[in-house]
Structures are given as structure tokens and as C-alpha cells.
Design an enzyme around this catalytic site. Structure first.
Site, short mmCIF file in Angstrom:
data_model
loop_
_atom_site.label_atom_id
_atom_site.label_comp_id
_atom_site.label_asym_id
_atom_site.label_seq_id
_atom_site.Cartn_x
_atom_site.Cartn_y
_atom_site.Cartn_z
CD GLU A 1 -2.85 1.38 0.24
OE1 GLU A 1 -3.43 2.47 0.13
OE2 GLU A 1 -3.07 0.40 -0.51
CG HIS B 1 26.00 6.34 3.62
ND1 HIS B 1 27.06 7.04 3.07
CD2 HIS B 1 25.29 7.26 4.31
CE1 HIS B 1 26.98 8.31 3.42
NE2 HIS B 1 25.90 8.47 4.17
#
Length: 405
Positions: free
Chosen positions: A39, A89
Site C-alpha cells: 500500500e 550508509h
């Protein structure tokens, strides 16, 4: 700054959210994060529940400034993305305002978190069906099992059943060449002007024009026949459209396999399907084969020179109904030229198999078969009515129907 300059961003968010790090570590070789039928995909600009969300992944560097080149390349290679993941990262997310950037960042982190949890449960988040846990064929096959660390109370997946994939070409393999050459191409050619006029001010068409401008500029530099300069917007809408139409018609006539053309064609065809002026075409043996392979746990992907949207439209609007439920993903020319081995190696890195030979590639084009074989894939050549003749002693297995596989 790359997002500001190349995507007209109004705000950029850089996050070190744990989810954005972990999701890049699930498959350390993958260059993309993919997810569908969730969704929160609707919160990402230009995407809906049924769409496949693709986020490029670039490698981390010791210093953030050193990411500039690879991040810029990712933005260029994925014209629809609004984010770039950096392995181990974090993520960069942009939007036309701080509200858009923030909303999308929340959605991305939700989807990453969902993917991590689904992975821990042994569920595939990249396919519409989200795995085969409820399939009888899966229950009778190898089971996922988990080792539990009693102190940490964490379930760790210790073994994953080997998965095999089939990657399908479209034209001449799943779909008659005549459908592409006699239906799709003429429809795009005949409706390109109408489409550009009616959608000229939309962001989607503006993005299409940016890609076309870049392609035409490159074509002019290389002396490509049929290329003419596209004037600046301030010259006037009519003159810009005239030049765009002339270039697109020349590209279609030459059957060019370039992203700028294929993306625009996909948008034109979408209107045709929506207006019931087009219906996707596949060979009679294709639906049953897709259903059979899917039920046996094989993941099926499409790799075509047509855009991903064009691919979804063909399989989503056939006389046999919507066949997309059997497909796990789509690759187009953004992954690379279909006649280059590196393109197939990149697909191998993205589909979650251990070795390239676990992927079967089916095509009607000899040069594509050679490239895929060079990358280590198993290859079968499709012989269908209207396909080009193969070289003598080509050395590949051939079929005339998917029922033979």
C-alpha cells in the site's frame, strides 16, 4: 545538488535510517531495491499499489563527496526514481517541496522495514503474490528453517531453498512480431502528436521530452539519419512538438532500441489500452506455461527493449486476462543493451540466484542468445511465425512452444 539540478527538486532529505542500511545488505550484489503490491508504494511519486517500485543502490565511499559521480549516474539511469540508496550508509530522497520529500522518505523507510521483516519470514516482497508460503507446491518442496538465538530472541534464516528463474523476451517469444510491428508501432506513430499536445504540460511528458532532447543531441553529434534539432521551449509549443514528432517518427521507422523512445511509446500505448483501442497479444501456449512455472516456484521476469510500463500493459491486458500475477519483475534497456553480456550479468545480480546458470533466458534473437550465454545463463531460442531465420550451426536449443519446457 544533483537532485536540484537534474530533477528540479525543491527539497532533499538524506537519512541514515537503519532500514535504509539493512535493506542494501540483504543482497550485497544487487544494484536495485524492488518491491511491489504494498500500500505505501502509493506514497511514492508516480507509483501505485500495482506498480513495481525500483530504487537504485550505489556503493558507499569513505567520503560523502566521492558519491557524486555514482549518484549522478543513478539519477540519470533511473529517470522515474525519487531516491537513491547508498549501501551500508543511507538514502537520498527528493521532492518538489519539503512536504513531498518528507512524505516519500517516510514511505521509503516503511517499505524497507517491511522488506526486511518479510525477508526474515522467508517471504518474497518482490513478487505480486509475496511468496509461495500458501502454495501446495511450496509445502511439498524444500522448507525454510530458522535457527533461534535464545538470548537475543531473534530468528535467523539458516537455509534458503535454491531458486531458479526464467527471463523472457517479448517480441517473437511471448508475443507475435506482427503485433509489435503492425499494431503497437503504428499506434504510437499515429498518436504521438496528439499525445504530446494533450499532455505537454504534464510532468510525465516533460520528463519524456528531457530524455528525447538528450537522445537527439547525441544523435546529431553522431550523424544519425533523421535527427533534427529540437528548439528551446521559448520558441513555441508548436515548433517544439513538430520537431519532437519528426524525431520520434524517424526513431520508430529505424526500430531504435533506446530508452527515450521506448518510454514515450509506453505512455502513448497506456492511453490506447485505457481507451480499449489496444489489447495485449501473447501466443496461446504462454498463459498456461506462465501458470505452470509460477505454481512450481519458478520466478518469471521479462526483459524487453520496450519500457517496463509497456511490458506491464501487454501482459495486463491480454485476451487471456491479466497475466501479471505470474510475473515477478520487468527489465528494460535501463539495465543495458540486450546484445551485451553485462546486461544479463546485471540481471543475474538482481534476481536472487546463486549462479547465472540458474536463469533460463528465452529469446528469438541470436545475438541476444550469444550475449546471455556469455554471461553464463542457460539459453533457449524461440522459433515462432515471422521470426528472423537463425544462422546455420547456431548451437542453441530451440522450441516452437513453451509447452516444450
Amino acid at each position: 545538488m544533483k537532485a536540484y539540478h537534474t530533477r528540479n527538486a525543491g527539497a532533499v532529505i538524506h537519512s541514515h535510517g537503519m532500514e535504509s542500511c539493512l535493506v542494501t545488505m540483504i543482497n550485497p550484489l544487487s544494484k536495485e531495491f524492488r518491491i511491489t503490491h504494498m500500500e505505501m508504494i502509493k506514497g511514492i511519486l508516480g507509483h501505485g499499489y500495482y506498480d513495481e517500485l525500483v530504487v537504485p543502490i550505489i556503493e558507499n565511499t569513505a567520503h560523502e563527496r566521492e558519491l557524486t559521480e555514482s549518484l549522478s549516474d543513478a539519477i540519470s539511469a533511473y529517470p522515474k526514481t525519487t531516491a537513491v540508496l547508498v549501501r551500508n550508509h543511507g538514502i537520498y530522497v527528493w521532492g518538489d517541496s519539503w512536504i513531498s520529500a518528507k512524505t516519500q522518505a517516510e514511505c521509503y523507510h516503511y517499505l524497507f522495514d517491511a522488506a526486511i521483516k518479510l525477508y526474515q519470514l522467508g517471504i518474497d516482497w518482490t513478487s505480486p503474490s509475496h511468496g509461495l508460503i500458501k502454495k501446495e507446491s511450496y509445502r511439498s518442496g524444500p522448507k525454510r528453517r530458522f535457527d533461534v538465538n535464545e538470548n537475543a530472541k531473534v530468528a535467523i534464516q539458516s537455509s534458503i531453498p535454491s531458486r531458479k528463474c526464467i527471463v523472457l523476451d517479448i517480441e517473437g517469444t511471448t508475443t507475435p512480431i506482427s503485433f509489435v510491428t503492425e499494431v503497437l508501432f503504428p499506434y504510437a506513430r499515429d498518436n504521438v502528436r496528439k499525445h504530446l499536445i494533450s499532455t505537454f504540460d504534464s510532468q510525465e511528458t516533460k520528463d519524456d521530452i528531457i530524455l528525447l532532447r538528450a537522445q537527439v543531441l547525441d544523435d546529431l553529434g553522431n550523424g544519425i539519419s533523421g535527427s533534427i534539432p529540437i528548439p528551446a521551449d521559448d520558441v513555441g509549443k508548436e515548433q517544439v512538438i513538430d520537431s519532437l514528432v519528426a524525431n520520434v517518427e524517424a526513431m520508430i521507422k529505424a526500430d531504435r532500441k533506446i530508452t527515450a523512445l521506448k518510454q514515450l511509446q509506453g505512455h502513448i500505448w497506456r492511453t490506447g489500452y485505457e481507451n480499449h483501442e489496444l489489447q495485449g497479444s501473447v501466443f496461446d501456449d504462454v498463459p498456461e506455461a506462465l501458470k505452470r512455472w509460477h505454481a512450481s516456484g519458478i520466478k518469471i521476469y521479462i526483459y524487453s527493449s520496450g519500457s517496463r510500463e509497456a511490458q506491464r500493459l501487454i501482459f495486463g491486458n491480454t485476451a487471456f486476462g491479466d497475466l501479471r500475477e505470474y510475473l515477478c519483475g520487468y527489465f528494460d534497456t535501463t539495465v543495458g543493451n540486450k546484445r551485451e553480456a553485462m546486461s544479463y550479468f546485471d540481471i543475474f545480480q538482481s534476481v536472487g540466484v546463486d549462479i547465472p546458470s540458474q536463469i533460463l533466458f528465452i529469446t528469438d534473437v541470436h545475438q541476444e542468445a550469444v550475449a546471455a550465454k556469455a554471461a553464463g545463463l542457460e539459453v533457449i531460442i524461440s522459433i515462432r511465425p515471422g521470426n528472423a531465420p537463425l544462422p546455420e550451426d547456431h548451437g542453441f536449443k530451440t522450441i516452437t512452444s513453451f509447452a516444450e519446457i
